[in-house]
Each structure stands twice: as C-alpha cells, then as structure tokens.
Design a protein around this motif. Structure first.
Motif, mmCIF file in Angstrom:
data_model
loop_
_atom_site.group_PDB
_atom_site.id
_atom_site.type_symbol
_atom_site.label_atom_id
_atom_site.label_comp_id
_atom_site.label_asym_id
_atom_site.label_seq_id
_atom_site.Cartn_x
_atom_site.Cartn_y
_atom_site.Cartn_z
ATOM 1 N N GLY A 1 0.771 -1.240 0.000
ATOM 2 C CA GLY A 1 0.000 0.000 0.000
ATOM 3 C C GLY A 1 0.794 1.277 0.000
ATOM 4 O O GLY A 1 0.253 2.349 0.275
ATOM 5 N N TYR A 2 2.076 1.191 -0.334
ATOM 6 C CA TYR A 2 2.928 2.376 -0.358
ATOM 7 C C TYR A 2 2.871 3.065 -1.731
ATOM 8 O O TYR A 2 2.804 2.397 -2.766
ATOM 9 C CB TYR A 2 4.382 2.004 -0.075
ATOM 10 N N GLN A 3 2.945 4.395 -1.718
ATOM 11 C CA GLN A 3 3.127 5.171 -2.938
ATOM 12 C C GLN A 3 4.623 5.308 -3.211
ATOM 13 O O GLN A 3 5.414 5.471 -2.284
ATOM 14 C CB GLN A 3 2.497 6.557 -2.801
ATOM 15 N N HIS A 4 4.991 5.268 -4.474
ATOM 16 C CA HIS A 4 6.399 5.251 -4.880
ATOM 17 C C HIS A 4 6.731 6.522 -5.648
ATOM 18 O O HIS A 4 6.002 6.925 -6.556
ATOM 19 C CB HIS A 4 6.639 4.015 -5.754
ATOM 20 N N ALA A 5 7.839 7.167 -5.282
ATOM 21 C CA ALA A 5 8.319 8.342 -6.012
ATOM 22 C C ALA A 5 9.808 8.193 -6.276
ATOM 23 O O ALA A 5 10.550 7.675 -5.433
ATOM 24 C CB ALA A 5 8.058 9.622 -5.229
ATOM 25 N N GLU A 6 10.240 8.635 -7.463
ATOM 26 C CA GLU A 6 11.670 8.658 -7.788
ATOM 27 C C GLU A 6 12.203 10.068 -7.606
ATOM 28 O O GLU A 6 11.539 11.054 -7.919
ATOM 29 C CB GLU A 6 11.900 8.218 -9.234
ATOM 30 N N ASN A 7 13.429 10.147 -7.105
ATOM 31 C CA ASN A 7 14.087 11.428 -6.891
ATOM 32 C C ASN A 7 15.383 11.476 -7.686
ATOM 33 O O ASN A 7 16.087 10.468 -7.791
ATOM 34 C CB ASN A 7 14.394 11.616 -5.397
ATOM 35 N N VAL A 8 15.676 12.634 -8.234
ATOM 36 C CA VAL A 8 16.885 12.827 -9.027
ATOM 37 C C VAL A 8 17.903 13.612 -8.209
ATOM 38 O O VAL A 8 17.614 14.705 -7.719
ATOM 39 C CB VAL A 8 16.572 13.599 -10.331
ATOM 40 N N VAL A 9 19.083 13.041 -8.027
ATOM 41 C CA VAL A 9 20.188 13.749 -7.384
ATOM 42 C C VAL A 9 20.942 14.495 -8.482
ATOM 43 O O VAL A 9 21.397 13.877 -9.457
ATOM 44 C CB VAL A 9 21.131 12.784 -6.646
ATOM 45 N N MET A 10 21.065 15.809 -8.338
ATOM 46 C CA MET A 10 21.679 16.645 -9.372
ATOM 47 C C MET A 10 22.862 17.408 -8.784
ATOM 48 O O MET A 10 22.758 17.992 -7.690
ATOM 49 C CB MET A 10 20.651 17.624 -9.947
ATOM 50 N N ALA A 11 23.977 17.401 -9.496
ATOM 51 C CA ALA A 11 25.182 18.111 -9.058
ATOM 52 C C ALA A 11 25.456 19.274 -10.004
ATOM 53 O O ALA A 11 25.259 19.168 -11.222
ATOM 54 C CB ALA A 11 26.374 17.168 -9.025
ATOM 55 N N PHE A 12 25.934 20.373 -9.447
ATOM 56 C CA PHE A 12 26.226 21.561 -10.237
ATOM 57 C C PHE A 12 27.506 21.360 -11.032
ATOM 58 O O PHE A 12 28.546 20.985 -10.474
ATOM 59 C CB PHE A 12 26.360 22.776 -9.318
ATOM 60 N N ARG A 13 27.436 21.635 -12.320
ATOM 61 C CA ARG A 13 28.581 21.415 -13.207
ATOM 62 C C ARG A 13 29.093 22.704 -13.857
ATOM 63 O O ARG A 13 29.997 22.661 -14.681
ATOM 64 C CB ARG A 13 28.182 20.424 -14.313
ATOM 65 N N GLY A 14 28.541 23.825 -13.502
ATOM 66 C CA GLY A 14 28.960 25.078 -14.123
ATOM 67 C C GLY A 14 29.938 25.851 -13.269
ATOM 68 O O GLY A 14 30.509 25.336 -12.306
ATOM 69 N N ASP A 15 30.135 27.100 -13.617
ATOM 70 C CA ASP A 15 30.968 28.011 -12.835
ATOM 71 C C ASP A 15 30.059 28.839 -11.926
ATOM 72 O O ASP A 15 29.110 29.464 -12.405
ATOM 73 C CB ASP A 15 31.749 28.956 -13.751
ATOM 74 N N PRO A 16 30.319 28.855 -10.629
ATOM 75 C CA PRO A 16 29.478 29.657 -9.729
ATOM 76 C C PRO A 16 29.482 31.118 -10.144
ATOM 77 O O PRO A 16 30.489 31.641 -10.629
ATOM 78 C CB PRO A 16 30.144 29.470 -8.360
ATOM 79 N N PRO A 17 28.353 31.795 -10.001
ATOM 80 C CA PRO A 17 28.285 33.220 -10.368
ATOM 81 C C PRO A 17 29.322 34.039 -9.620
ATOM 82 O O PRO A 17 29.626 33.784 -8.452
ATOM 83 C CB PRO A 17 26.859 33.617 -9.954
ATOM 84 N N ALA A 18 29.868 35.021 -10.310
ATOM 85 C CA ALA A 18 30.843 35.918 -9.681
ATOM 86 C C ALA A 18 30.114 36.977 -8.857
ATOM 87 O O ALA A 18 28.948 37.275 -9.081
ATOM 88 C CB ALA A 18 31.702 36.578 -10.751
ATOM 89 N N GLY A 19 30.819 37.536 -7.910
ATOM 90 C CA GLY A 19 30.244 38.600 -7.100
ATOM 91 C C GLY A 19 29.653 38.079 -5.816
ATOM 92 O O GLY A 19 29.471 36.876 -5.640
ATOM 93 N N PRO A 20 29.341 38.962 -4.897
ATOM 94 C CA PRO A 20 28.808 38.552 -3.587
ATOM 95 C C PRO A 20 27.387 38.020 -3.714
ATOM 96 O O PRO A 20 26.633 38.442 -4.596
ATOM 97 C CB PRO A 20 28.847 39.853 -2.773
ATOM 98 N N PRO A 21 26.994 37.107 -2.841
ATOM 99 C CA PRO A 21 25.611 36.605 -2.854
ATOM 100 C C PRO A 21 24.611 37.738 -2.618
ATOM 101 O O PRO A 21 24.872 38.671 -1.865
ATOM 102 C CB PRO A 21 25.593 35.600 -1.700
#
Length: 249
Positions: free
Chosen positions: A92-112
C-alpha cells in the motif's frame, strides 16, 4: 575519490543523523525519530541503502514508526529502490523517484544577493506557506511543519536560510543551504504562488551557488516527475543518480 553521488548521499545520511534526537538501526540502514514533530515525515522515517529483504524493511517501518500516522522509507540506491517497488506497492505504499543533481557550471561571480533569514523571520513565512499548501491541515500540524526547521541547525557546519524579496517587500522565494566537510546541498527551494514566474527563484539560486562556491559537489534533490528538475538543469545542474521514496499514510 568518491563519486559526486556517493558524497551527496553520505552528506544526506549524516545530516539526518546529526539533526535527529533519536536514530536506530534497521535492516539496510537506520531510522530517525523526533517525538516533538510526529506529523513531520522528514523527521520520522527510515533511510535504507544497503541490501536488505524488503519484507524485513516493511516490518521495521511498522515497528519503528508504530506511533506515527505515516510510514516513509527513503531508499538511497536506484537498484535497490527498483527491486523494492513491487513489495512496497503490495503493502500500500506510494512510490516516487528522486533525481540527485550536481552543479557542473561556474558559480556566479560577485557577492551573494540573498537575504539571511533567522528563525523569527522565517517561521511566520513557513506557517503562511504551509497553510496555503495544506488548507485542510489543522493548526497543530502547521505549527509542527514550521517549527521543525530548528532541527536543521544541527545538521551541518553551515546551515543558512536564505530568501529574496519582491518589490513590495514580501519574501518571494526562499531556500536552505547546508555545507559540511566540503559538500554543499541546496534544499527546500520554494517560491510563493503569486510571485512565481518573475525570476525570484533564479536570483536566489544564483546567490546560493555564489555562496557555496568551492564546495564539491554542490547538489540538490528533485522530484523526477516534476518540472523544477528542468529549471535546475538550465542553471547548470546535471543528474548524477536516483533515489526512491516509499510513503504510506
């Protein structure tokens, strides 16, 4: 060197243990429990990643979560999750798939650019958003879902609640940033309904990436069946693996 997926999953498992007041071993993994927030699925669940008999895991869920109104089992293995699916569906369980995603770009420049939010500023926003998302829930449930955020402060070396505001001053988008042992996770990204489609989430995500620069990996987890994964892909995130969730209420 461990893969991005292995580091991300180890991070999440460690985060769950550190934030929880009570953890117990179960077949293939462990369970976390928090009697203060019994309505919170995320604070009361099983986390499994090692080979185990699905019948034994189902039995453990019934035993460990006996005093809860739900059963949640997170399976941190794509292969194991697929193997478990028939037995959990039969139970009786509901099933969900989750995607693990990793950042592959260059972080934005400048302060947050995002605003730092403390708990007094964040809690009213969480109550507002949970009331909007769960209009039929009682106030006790809403209060627990909001108040449980304090447990996250114990989960990592850096736990930051961040947000961006609309021109009228209302908090339009918010998210969490966790950093521990050189790994960073972006979690709980949320844009208020009336502010969606106006770029607030993009501004927030770019700010979080700038703040997490230098972490390896910077990752997040998205619902495999929902549209945000495409949004994250446009920001530079790529799928590195999948996990599974099984829920019965």
């Amino acid at each position: 060197m461990r893969s991005e997926l292995a580091r991300a999953l180890a991070f999440q498992q460690g985060f769950a243990r550190r934030r929880s007041p009570h953890a117990v071993d179960v077949p293939g993994g462990f369970a976390v429990l928090d009697d203060r927030y019994p309505y919170s699925y995320d604070d009361n669940k099983l986390i499994v990643w090692d080979a185990a008999d699905p019948a034994a895991v189902l039995e453990a869920a019934d035993e460990v979560l006996a005093e809860r109104g739900h059963r949640l089992v997170n399976v941190d293995s794509d292969e194991l999750g697929v193997a478990f699916a028939p037995a959990f569906a039969a139970a009786g369980y509901q099933h969900a798939e989750n995607v693990v995603m990793a950042f592959r770009g260059d972080p934005p420049a400048g302060p947050p650019e995002a605003e730092h939010l403390d708990l007094p500023a964040l809690l009213p926003v969480l109550r507002r958003d949970w009331r909007a998302d769960l209009p039929e829930a009682g106030e006790q449930t809403i209060e627990q879902l909001a108040a449980r955020v304090e447990t996250r402060l114990r989960g990592a070396d850096l736990v930051g609640f961040r947000g961006v505001r609309a021109p009228d001053g209302e908090l339009a988008a918010r998210a969490d940033l966790y950093v521990h042992d050189g790994v960073a996770q972006i979690e709980d990204v949320y844009t208020t309904t009336r502010h969606r489609g106006r770029g607030h989430a993009r501004t927030l995500m770019r700010s979080l990436l700038a703040e997490a620069a230098g972490s390896e990996p910077i990752f997040l987890v998205a619902d495999a069946a929902d549209w945000p994964r495409e949004f994250y892909g446009r920001l530079g995130f790529a799928e590195v693996g999948r996990t599974h969730s099984f829920l019965r209420v």
